[in-house]
Motif scaffolding. Sequence first.
Motif, PDB file in Angstrom:
ATOM      1  N   LEU A  86       0.825  -1.209   0.000  1.00  0.00           N
ATOM      2  CA  LEU A  86       0.000   0.000   0.000  1.00  0.00           C
ATOM      3  C   LEU A  86       0.860   1.261   0.000  1.00  0.00           C
ATOM      4  O   LEU A  86       0.560   2.227  -0.715  1.00  0.00           O
ATOM      5  N   ALA A  87       1.923   1.257   0.790  1.00  0.00           N
ATOM      6  CA  ALA A  87       2.818   2.416   0.843  1.00  0.00           C
ATOM      7  C   ALA A  87       3.443   2.681  -0.527  1.00  0.00           C
ATOM      8  O   ALA A  87       3.572   3.830  -0.948  1.00  0.00           O
ATOM      9  N   GLU A 147       2.105   1.800  -3.440  1.00  0.00           N
ATOM     10  CA  GLU A 147       1.017   2.262  -4.302  1.00  0.00           C
ATOM     11  C   GLU A 147       0.695   3.738  -4.050  1.00  0.00           C
ATOM     12  O   GLU A 147       0.424   4.491  -4.980  1.00  0.00           O
ATOM     13  N   LEU A 148       0.749   4.145  -2.786  1.00  0.00           N
ATOM     14  CA  LEU A 148       0.370   5.509  -2.417  1.00  0.00           C
ATOM     15  C   LEU A 148       1.545   6.486  -2.447  1.00  0.00           C
ATOM     16  O   LEU A 148       1.353   7.684  -2.236  1.00  0.00           O
ATOM     17  N   TYR A 204       6.531   4.919   0.292  1.00  0.00           N
ATOM     18  CA  TYR A 204       7.351   3.794   0.738  1.00  0.00           C
ATOM     19  C   TYR A 204       8.785   4.216   1.052  1.00  0.00           C
ATOM     20  O   TYR A 204       9.402   3.685   1.981  1.00  0.00           O
ATOM     21  N   ASP A 239      -1.130  10.230   5.341  1.00  0.00           N
ATOM     22  CA  ASP A 239      -0.716   9.035   4.603  1.00  0.00           C
ATOM     23  C   ASP A 239      -1.251   7.772   5.273  1.00  0.00           C
ATOM     24  O   ASP A 239      -1.719   6.852   4.601  1.00  0.00           O
ATOM     25  N   ASN A 262      -4.901   7.534   4.474  1.00  0.00           N
ATOM     26  CA  ASN A 262      -5.099   7.105   3.091  1.00  0.00           C
ATOM     27  C   ASN A 262      -4.806   5.612   2.934  1.00  0.00           C
ATOM     28  O   ASN A 262      -5.479   4.924   2.151  1.00  0.00           O
ATOM     29  N   MET A 263      -3.835   5.124   3.681  1.00  0.00           N
ATOM     30  CA  MET A 263      -3.506   3.707   3.627  1.00  0.00           C
ATOM     31  C   MET A 263      -4.673   2.877   4.165  1.00  0.00           C
ATOM     32  O   MET A 263      -5.049   1.865   3.570  1.00  0.00           O
ATOM     33  N   LYS A 290      -7.847   3.815   4.286  1.00  0.00           N
ATOM     34  CA  LYS A 290      -8.948   3.941   3.310  1.00  0.00           C
ATOM     35  C   LYS A 290      -8.768   2.977   2.150  1.00  0.00           C
ATOM     36  O   LYS A 290      -9.708   2.318   1.726  1.00  0.00           O
ATOM     37  N   ARG A 291      -7.539   2.908   1.630  1.00  0.00           N
ATOM     38  CA  ARG A 291      -7.269   2.033   0.486  1.00  0.00           C
ATOM     39  C   ARG A 291      -7.432   0.572   0.871  1.00  0.00           C
ATOM     40  O   ARG A 291      -7.979  -0.220   0.103  1.00  0.00           O
TER      41      ARG A 291
END
Length: 58
Positions: A16-17, A19-20, A23, A38, A41-42, A44-45
């Motif tokens: 996820l990190a 993707e967003l 990382y 962040d 958002n992680m 939420k995803r």
Amino acid sequence: MSRRRGMMSESFKEELAKELGFYDTVKKEGWGGIRARDAGNMVKRAIEIAENKLTGHR
């Protein structure tokens, strides 16, 4: 005191990190180095992915 176990695996969080787009921060500073936004958002995803799996969408 016992330590809380996370609901997400380390590899899923890293995915996820990546993707967003934060990382690199995780690699340099660890999970404590990311912004609250962040982290939100992680989460939420991760919820979106779980909902999509439950409904059969990808």
